[in-house]
Scaffold this motif. Structure first.
Motif, PDB file in Angstrom:
ATOM      1  N   PHE A 131      32.530  31.828 -39.262  1.00 34.27           N
ATOM      2  CA  PHE A 131      33.766  32.147 -38.557  1.00 34.27           C
ATOM      3  C   PHE A 131      34.239  31.009 -37.639  1.00 34.27           C
ATOM      4  CE2 PHE A 131      32.105  36.352 -39.705  1.00 34.27           C
ATOM      5  CZ  PHE A 131      33.215  36.865 -40.366  1.00 34.27           C
ATOM      6  N   PRO A 132      33.331  30.339 -36.879  1.00 41.62           N
ATOM      7  CA  PRO A 132      33.810  29.190 -36.096  1.00 41.62           C
ATOM      8  C   PRO A 132      34.405  28.089 -36.968  1.00 41.62           C
ATOM      9  CG  PRO A 132      31.666  29.901 -35.306  1.00 41.62           C
ATOM     10  CD  PRO A 132      31.933  30.654 -36.571  1.00 41.62           C
ATOM     11  N   LEU A 133      33.734  27.779 -38.094  1.00 43.03           N
ATOM     12  CA  LEU A 133      34.246  26.733 -38.976  1.00 43.03           C
ATOM     13  C   LEU A 133      35.551  27.173 -39.634  1.00 43.03           C
ATOM     14  CD1 LEU A 133      30.999  25.386 -40.678  1.00 43.03           C
ATOM     15  CD2 LEU A 133      32.375  24.274 -38.916  1.00 43.03           C
ATOM     16  N   LYS A 134      35.643  28.441 -40.000  1.00 44.47           N
ATOM     17  CA  LYS A 134      36.867  28.968 -40.604  1.00 44.47           C
ATOM     18  C   LYS A 134      38.034  28.835 -39.623  1.00 44.47           C
ATOM     19  CE  LYS A 134      39.343  31.412 -43.537  1.00 44.47           C
ATOM     20  NZ  LYS A 134      39.724  30.922 -44.876  1.00 44.47           N
ATOM     21  N   VAL A 189      35.467  17.805 -39.002  1.00 44.18           N
ATOM     22  CA  VAL A 189      34.889  16.481 -39.210  1.00 44.18           C
ATOM     23  C   VAL A 189      34.388  15.911 -37.892  1.00 44.18           C
ATOM     24  CG1 VAL A 189      35.313  14.149 -40.088  1.00 44.18           C
ATOM     25  CG2 VAL A 189      36.427  16.108 -41.171  1.00 44.18           C
ATOM     26  N   HIS A 190      35.154  16.114 -36.821  1.00 40.84           N
ATOM     27  CA  HIS A 190      34.762  15.598 -35.514  1.00 40.84           C
ATOM     28  C   HIS A 190      33.479  16.265 -35.010  1.00 40.84           C
ATOM     29  CE1 HIS A 190      39.202  14.346 -34.880  1.00 40.84           C
ATOM     30  NE2 HIS A 190      38.474  13.311 -35.242  1.00 40.84           N
ATOM     31  N   VAL A 191      33.297  17.538 -35.340  1.00 44.55           N
ATOM     32  CA  VAL A 191      32.061  18.226 -34.951  1.00 44.55           C
ATOM     33  C   VAL A 191      30.865  17.544 -35.606  1.00 44.55           C
ATOM     34  CG1 VAL A 191      30.734  20.356 -35.195  1.00 44.55           C
ATOM     35  CG2 VAL A 191      33.128  20.458 -34.477  1.00 44.55           C
ATOM     36  N   PHE A 192      30.969  17.265 -36.901  1.00 51.96           N
ATOM     37  CA  PHE A 192      29.862  16.627 -37.612  1.00 51.96           C
ATOM     38  C   PHE A 192      29.670  15.175 -37.165  1.00 51.96           C
ATOM     39  CE2 PHE A 192      30.775  20.123 -40.578  1.00 51.96           C
ATOM     40  CZ  PHE A 192      29.492  20.631 -40.710  1.00 51.96           C
ATOM     41  N   ILE A 193      30.755  14.514 -36.783  1.00 57.27           N
ATOM     42  CA  ILE A 193      30.632  13.156 -36.253  1.00 57.27           C
ATOM     43  C   ILE A 193      29.900  13.171 -34.915  1.00 57.27           C
ATOM     44  CG2 ILE A 193      31.977  11.281 -35.206  1.00 57.27           C
ATOM     45  CD1 ILE A 193      33.959  11.563 -37.449  1.00 57.27           C
ATOM     46  N   LEU A 194      30.187  14.163 -34.077  1.00 61.70           N
ATOM     47  CA  LEU A 194      29.484  14.298 -32.809  1.00 61.70           C
ATOM     48  C   LEU A 194      27.987  14.504 -33.047  1.00 61.70           C
ATOM     49  CD1 LEU A 194      29.460  14.603 -29.730  1.00 61.70           C
ATOM     50  CD2 LEU A 194      29.986  17.044 -30.048  1.00 61.70           C
ATOM     51  N   ILE A 221      24.955  11.992 -31.835  1.00 58.78           N
ATOM     52  CA  ILE A 221      23.790  12.480 -31.087  1.00 58.78           C
ATOM     53  C   ILE A 221      22.502  12.044 -31.777  1.00 58.78           C
ATOM     54  CG2 ILE A 221      22.529  14.563 -30.406  1.00 58.78           C
ATOM     55  CD1 ILE A 221      25.249  15.913 -29.965  1.00 58.78           C
ATOM     56  N   HIS A 222      22.491  12.078 -33.109  1.00 59.53           N
ATOM     57  CA  HIS A 222      21.313  11.646 -33.852  1.00 59.53           C
ATOM     58  C   HIS A 222      21.052  10.147 -33.675  1.00 59.53           C
ATOM     59  CE1 HIS A 222      21.149  15.503 -36.102  1.00 59.53           C
ATOM     60  NE2 HIS A 222      19.877  15.164 -36.240  1.00 59.53           N
ATOM     61  N   ILE A 223      22.117   9.364 -33.621  1.00 60.35           N
ATOM     62  CA  ILE A 223      21.954   7.926 -33.400  1.00 60.35           C
ATOM     63  C   ILE A 223      21.306   7.674 -32.037  1.00 60.35           C
ATOM     64  CG2 ILE A 223      23.183   5.771 -32.982  1.00 60.35           C
ATOM     65  CD1 ILE A 223      25.162   6.505 -35.083  1.00 60.35           C
ATOM     66  N   ILE A 224      21.817   8.362 -31.015  1.00 60.95           N
ATOM     67  CA  ILE A 224      21.263   8.202 -29.663  1.00 60.95           C
ATOM     68  C   ILE A 224      19.808   8.667 -29.635  1.00 60.95           C
ATOM     69  CG2 ILE A 224      21.448   8.966 -27.265  1.00 60.95           C
ATOM     70  CD1 ILE A 224      24.482   9.237 -27.753  1.00 60.95           C
ATOM     71  N   PHE A 283      25.975   9.392 -44.051  1.00 64.22           N
ATOM     72  CA  PHE A 283      27.106   9.829 -43.226  1.00 64.22           C
ATOM     73  C   PHE A 283      27.858   8.653 -42.606  1.00 64.22           C
ATOM     74  CE2 PHE A 283      29.368  12.057 -39.837  1.00 64.22           C
ATOM     75  CZ  PHE A 283      29.716  13.239 -40.474  1.00 64.22           C
ATOM     76  N   LEU A 284      27.294   7.455 -42.679  1.00 67.06           N
ATOM     77  CA  LEU A 284      27.883   6.279 -42.036  1.00 67.06           C
ATOM     78  C   LEU A 284      29.331   6.018 -42.450  1.00 67.06           C
ATOM     79  CD1 LEU A 284      27.435   3.861 -40.142  1.00 67.06           C
ATOM     80  CD2 LEU A 284      26.553   2.593 -42.108  1.00 67.06           C
ATOM     81  N   PRO A 285      29.693   6.061 -43.745  1.00 69.10           N
ATOM     82  CA  PRO A 285      31.091   5.793 -44.107  1.00 69.10           C
ATOM     83  C   PRO A 285      32.082   6.753 -43.469  1.00 69.10           C
ATOM     84  CG  PRO A 285      29.684   5.721 -46.044  1.00 69.10           C
ATOM     85  CD  PRO A 285      28.851   6.283 -44.929  1.00 69.10           C
ATOM     86  N   ILE A 286      31.692   8.030 -43.345  1.00 66.48           N
ATOM     87  CA  ILE A 286      32.586   9.011 -42.720  1.00 66.48           C
ATOM     88  C   ILE A 286      32.788   8.667 -41.252  1.00 66.48           C
ATOM     89  CG2 ILE A 286      32.878  11.466 -42.174  1.00 66.48           C
ATOM     90  CD1 ILE A 286      31.166  12.103 -44.611  1.00 66.48           C
ATOM     91  N   ARG A 287      31.696   8.295 -40.592  1.00 68.31           N
ATOM     92  CA  ARG A 287      31.775   7.957 -39.164  1.00 68.31           C
ATOM     93  C   ARG A 287      32.678   6.759 -38.935  1.00 68.31           C
ATOM     94  NH1 ARG A 287      33.064   7.382 -35.011  1.00 68.31           N
ATOM     95  NH2 ARG A 287      31.995   7.549 -33.003  1.00 68.31           N
TER      96      ARG A 287
END
Length: 260
Positions: free
Chosen positions: A3-6, A17-22, A26-29, A66-70
């Protein structure tokens, strides 16, 4: 999560997309912190840099994939060579190298080619030495693949061994699979059966990877083992939904899971 994604998709599909980029940032850090912690405590970086995953190789593949999307989300905003994009490229490269993951490094190189394809293509067609460049590319690719394979040959053989046993597990329960977490619970039993039935000296070369196997190092194979043919069918449907979602975005239509 549905429901949140919908709601986010309906409100603004880019927000998803911005949620997954965030999450990626966080994973990079987190990965950088793990590298620093491992260095000051004398730990094996290739085992401790895992992000929120339990395996450094999986973490490396996630970063490279995921790098190309970022980078694509920021390329129009930051064009300087000292931009955030360059920083992310270098930091992800550092994390991938620290995991000692051959697959992660290979994906990173492929994504670099994809990201700079326009410049590479332009340089190739403007060059007067096309045959030489093509030959050098073939040689480089051959050397790279060979090096990645033989860099950790026991690991490569072990991976094939795990895939072989995983396929045997699938053959035992092909329709519904072994259930959630079934691979981790049952794989070592399958491996023990192999060693019991294969007492030749060749089987001992696989004992280096005989302990602590929690993943087949192939997500599609894991789905096949744990959920069987039914799981593969569901995965195919999910891919179809994602493809349909991207097509509707390109056509600027409102997306619905129930639309034809």
């Amino acid at each position: 999560m549905y429901f949140p994604l919908k709601y986010l998709i309906k409100w603004n599909y880019l927000s998803v997309v911005h949620v997954f980029i965030l999450i990626f940032d966080i994973h990079i850090i987190l990965g950088a912190v793990q590298v620093f912690y491992s260095c000051i405590n004398g730990l094996d970086i290739s085992l401790t840099v895992t992000g929120s995953f339990r395996h450094s190789g999986i973490f490396s593949i996630y970063l490279a994939s995921f790098l190309p999307i970022r980078l694509n989300m920021t390329k129009s905003k930051l064009d300087s060579i000292f931009s955030w994009n360059i920083f992310v490229l270098l930091l992800v490269l550092l994390l991938v190298l620290s995991t000692h993951s051959r697959t992660g490094l290979f994906l990173y190189i492929i994504n670099l080619i994809f990201l700079f394809y326009t410049y590479i293509r332009s340089f190739y067609f403007k060059s007067s030495y096309k045959a030489i460049l093509l030959t050098m590319t073939i040689i480089f690719s051959t050397v790279l693949i060979t090096t990645l394979i033989y860099l950790k040959i026991p690991s490569a053989l072990g991976r094939l061994f795990i895939w072989q046993n995983s396929f045997e597990m699938f053959c035992q329960k092909p329709i519904f699979g072994w259930g959630f977490g079934g691979f981790e619970k049952s794989y070592l039993n399958q491996q023990a059966i192999y060693f019991k039935n294969n007492l030749s000296s060749d089987s001992y070369k696989y004992k280096i990877v005989a302990e602590g196997v929690s993943s087949p190092f192939n997500e599609y194979l894991k789905i096949l083992v744990e959920y069987g043919i039914i799981g593969v069918v569901c995965l195919t449907i999910a891919f179809k939904i994602i493809w349909k979602f991207s097509r509707n975005i390109r056509n600027k239509k409102e997306y619905s899971f129930l639309s034809p």
